[in-house]
Write an enzyme that holds these catalytic residues in place. Structure first.
Site, PDB file in Angstrom:
ATOM      1  N   ALA A  80       0.837  -1.195   0.000  1.00  0.00           N
ATOM      2  CA  ALA A  80       0.000   0.000   0.000  1.00  0.00           C
ATOM      3  C   ALA A  80       0.870   1.243   0.000  1.00  0.00           C
ATOM      4  CB  ALA A  80      -0.928   0.007   1.220  1.00  0.00           C
ATOM      5  N   ASP A  81       0.314   2.315  -0.509  1.00  0.00           N
ATOM      6  CA  ASP A  81       0.999   3.604  -0.466  1.00  0.00           C
ATOM      7  C   ASP A  81      -0.042   4.702  -0.306  1.00  0.00           C
ATOM      8  OD1 ASP A  81       3.965   4.642  -1.133  1.00  0.00           O
ATOM      9  OD2 ASP A  81       2.476   6.141  -1.724  1.00  0.00           O
TER      10      ASP A  81
END
EC number: 3.6.1.9
Length: 203
Positions: A80-81
């Protein structure tokens, strides 16, 4: 007549969280999902033509690609970012206190958008990439409030130089449209939905 042997039940994928974020670990734990953490250094630069959700999704997928070659067939990696966007400017993690103060000065008194991109990559080749958006409004803040937050909470590992779960979230966030957990770093409602589709969780 020989007895028929039922097909064996499908193997539930084992989730690998490829993130050092304590907030993402907390959210997955509270969601009741079993996982192990596996970390690698990955370049977090992105092509300049990408904007907003495209950036978050690109970075999540790019991180997942670092694990693709050695995932076991029954493993599923989650990357995730989270990015903060003020108009079309992407505010990443600040390099230090001065940049953190500058970022928060830009955010105060305005709406901004938080995007978290997520990639789920399975060892059998299945891949899902998605993002979630939350609009956040900060009230006008004094320089003293901003400097107090930066000095005491040191938000240098946080996009946009703040954590919604910190002191500044309590005193500055006046309005929020979308998932609060997305601002923390993981849109858990979407993650659960996609994990169910991949057979990684069930009730």
């Amino acid at each position: 007549m020989p007895l028929s042997v039922p097909d064996s039940a499908p193997v539930r994928p084992r989730l690998v969280l490829a993130s050092n974020s304590p907030r993402r670990r907390q959210l997955l734990t509270e969601l009741g999902v079993a996982y192990e953490v596996r970390l690698r250094e990955v370049d977090e630069s992105f092509p300049p033509h990408l904007v907003r959700a495209e950036v978050a999704e690109y970075l999540a997928a790019h991180k997942a690609s670092a694990y693709a070659s050695d995932l076991a067939p029954d493993e599923l990696v989650l990357t995730a970012d989270t990015i903060v966007c003020l108009d079309d400017d992407v505010l990443n993690k600040p390099a230090g206190a001065a940049e953190a103060v500058q970022m928060l000065q830009r955010l105060q008194g305005r709406f901004h958008d938080v995007y978290t991109g997520v990639c789920l990559l399975a060892g059998d080749g299945r891949k899902v990439v998605f993002s979630d958006q939350t609009r956040v409004h900060f009230r006008a803040l004094t320089l003293s409030e901003i400097e107090h937050y930066v000095a005491h909470y040191k938000p240098f590992d946080k996009a946009g130089a703040y954590g919604a779960q910190d002191w500044i979230g309590m005193v500055a966030v006046t309005h929020l449209e979308g998932s609060y957990f997305n601002v923390m770093g993981l849109p858990v409602h979407r993650v659960w939905e996609e994990l169910e589709k991949l057979g990684a969780v069930s009730i």
